[in-house]
Design an enzyme around this catalytic site. Sequence first.
Site, PDB file in Angstrom:
ATOM      1  N   GLN A 191      40.967  -5.272 -32.037  1.00 25.97           N
ATOM      2  CA  GLN A 191      39.808  -5.849 -31.396  1.00 25.97           C
ATOM      3  C   GLN A 191      39.142  -5.074 -30.375  1.00 25.97           C
ATOM      4  OE1 GLN A 191      37.648  -8.834 -32.094  1.00 25.97           O
ATOM      5  NE2 GLN A 191      36.450  -7.502 -30.980  1.00 25.97           N
ATOM      6  N   ARG A 213      34.714  -4.214 -36.143  1.00 23.25           N
ATOM      7  CA  ARG A 213      36.205  -4.241 -36.531  1.00 23.25           C
ATOM      8  C   ARG A 213      36.296  -3.690 -37.585  1.00 23.25           C
ATOM      9  NH1 ARG A 213      38.837  -8.827 -34.719  1.00 23.25           N
ATOM     10  NH2 ARG A 213      40.517  -7.798 -35.752  1.00 23.25           N
ATOM     11  N   ASP A 225      36.146 -14.206 -23.194  1.00 30.97           N
ATOM     12  CA  ASP A 225      36.892 -14.945 -24.557  1.00 30.97           C
ATOM     13  C   ASP A 225      37.196 -16.162 -24.225  1.00 30.97           C
ATOM     14  OD1 ASP A 225      38.573 -15.026 -26.617  1.00 30.97           O
ATOM     15  OD2 ASP A 225      40.371 -13.975 -25.742  1.00 30.97           O
ATOM     16  N   ARG A 252      49.270 -10.969 -38.182  1.00 39.18           N
ATOM     17  CA  ARG A 252      48.811 -11.767 -36.841  1.00 39.18           C
ATOM     18  C   ARG A 252      49.990 -12.949 -36.526  1.00 39.18           C
ATOM     19  NH1 ARG A 252      43.009 -14.510 -35.667  1.00 39.18           N
ATOM     20  NH2 ARG A 252      42.891 -12.099 -35.312  1.00 39.18           N
ATOM     21  N   CYS A 271      35.012 -11.339 -28.361  1.00 34.10           N
ATOM     22  CA  CYS A 271      35.711 -11.114 -29.592  1.00 34.10           C
ATOM     23  C   CYS A 271      35.176 -11.961 -30.629  1.00 34.10           C
ATOM     24  CB  CYS A 271      37.068 -10.827 -29.200  1.00 34.10           C
ATOM     25  SG  CYS A 271      37.751 -12.448 -28.465  1.00 34.10           S
ATOM     26  N   HIS A 306      45.561  -7.540 -28.775  1.00 31.44           N
ATOM     27  CA  HIS A 306      44.700  -7.643 -29.895  1.00 31.44           C
ATOM     28  C   HIS A 306      44.091  -5.906 -29.866  1.00 31.44           C
ATOM     29  CE1 HIS A 306      42.434  -9.043 -32.976  1.00 31.44           C
ATOM     30  NE2 HIS A 306      41.720 -10.009 -32.452  1.00 31.44           N
TER      31      HIS A 306
HETATM   32  N1  NVA Z   1      42.192 -15.039 -27.039  1.00 30.85           N
HETATM   33  C1  NVA Z   1      41.829 -15.314 -28.357  1.00 30.85           C
HETATM   34  C2  NVA Z   1      41.353 -14.295 -29.220  1.00 30.85           C
HETATM   35  C3  NVA Z   1      40.819 -14.759 -30.529  1.00 30.85           C
HETATM   36  C4  NVA Z   1      40.487 -13.434 -31.411  1.00 30.85           C
HETATM   37  C5  NVA Z   1      43.081 -16.215 -29.084  1.00 30.85           C
HETATM   38  O1  NVA Z   1      43.903 -15.638 -28.913  1.00 30.85           O
HETATM   39  O2  NVA Z   1      42.807 -16.956 -29.652  1.00 30.85           O
HETATM   40  N1   CP Z   2      38.065 -11.693 -32.863  1.00 35.82           N
HETATM   41  C1   CP Z   2      39.092 -11.956 -33.988  1.00 35.82           C
HETATM   42  O1   CP Z   2      40.030 -11.529 -34.160  1.00 35.82           O
HETATM   43  O2   CP Z   2      38.633 -12.830 -34.821  1.00 35.82           O
HETATM   44  P1   CP Z   2      39.430 -13.631 -35.741  1.00 35.82           P
HETATM   45  O3   CP Z   2      40.113 -14.639 -34.996  1.00 35.82           O
HETATM   46  O4   CP Z   2      38.352 -14.516 -36.628  1.00 35.82           O
HETATM   47  O5   CP Z   2      39.995 -12.695 -36.587  1.00 35.82           O
END
Ligand code: NVA
Ligand code: CP
Length: 303
Positions: free
Chosen positions: A132, A289, A221, A102, A261, A129
């Site tokens: 997800q 997930r 989101d 990540r 998400c 992502h």
């Molecule tokens: N768009 C959000 C998704 C988190 C799972 C982010 O990147 O923070």
């Molecule tokens: N939806 C998601 O990826 O959650 P986290 O940021 O908690 O991993």
Amino acid sequence: MNDLLKLLDLSGEEIVDILNMADQLKYERKHGIPHEHLKGQTLGMIFQKSSTRTRVSFQVGIYQLGGQGLFLSTSDIQMGRGEPIEDTARVLSRYCDGIMIRTYAQEEVETLAEYASIPVINGLTDFAHPCQVLADLMTIREYKGVLEGQKLCFIGDGSNNMANSLIVGGLKTGMTVSIATAPGYEPAPQVMEFAKAYGDKFILTNDPLAAAQGADAVYTDVWASMGQEGEKAKREKDFAGFQVNAAVMEQAAQDAMVLHCLPAHRGEEITAEVFESKAEYIFEEAENRLHAQKAVMVKLMKK
Ligand code: NVA
Ligand code: CP
């Protein structure tokens, strides 16, 4: 399929294959049927951003498959002190059987995969992502029976990782995808280019009510993603009219699902009322997930 870097790299059939395996693994888990496909294997999990779901579901998932996960925060490993990703890839390839990462730039994930000799899984970048969205597709199929012909509506930041990945995943599996976003927050150019081929199955608008019309699943989101904290105030203004609320749900199909998400900000991108009334879907989505990622790991890592 050697890696999971973004859904643009997968065919619709490959996506459906993963969903089928995810359903099977969910069934096996619920019925106590052993499924240790990755016995003795190790997944290195590099995190440059915070996470609850991704971290826990990968760690638990690899364990349930008979292997182990290693949590590698970039604030602890040498990558955080400037060790090149190319070297990190080659070193981890000597110890581990797969890497989940990540991070911010999609290019980092692509470089990691280029230099690693083991499968690489994208656990979120600014661009995509995919894990997800595999869980999201699994959840929609679970409740609706099919993906083909369903209408998926996303309301919010049309340029973020979720919107980009939902467009690709939704269109590739036969859904109609509508996006309502504020001007200046359009999806990434390569996603727009991809969506062009789908004609009127892809709708991009600045009108949330129009986007939600007849939707089978309404998705939202956060307005400010990780790394965009400095733009929070501006984004709150820009997205003020892009909340999933009762008026939006009025436009959607009567039995519409709501997906998020997570983490969710009640009172911003979604009202507390809509969130709680549709929480069943949202937390099933979070559970999925685990199953979807187990399927990805089995597909990529099983020897
Ligand atoms: N768009 C959000 C998704 C988190 C799972 C982010 O990147 O923070
Ligand atoms: N939806 C998601 O990826 O959650 P986290 O940021 O908690 O991993």
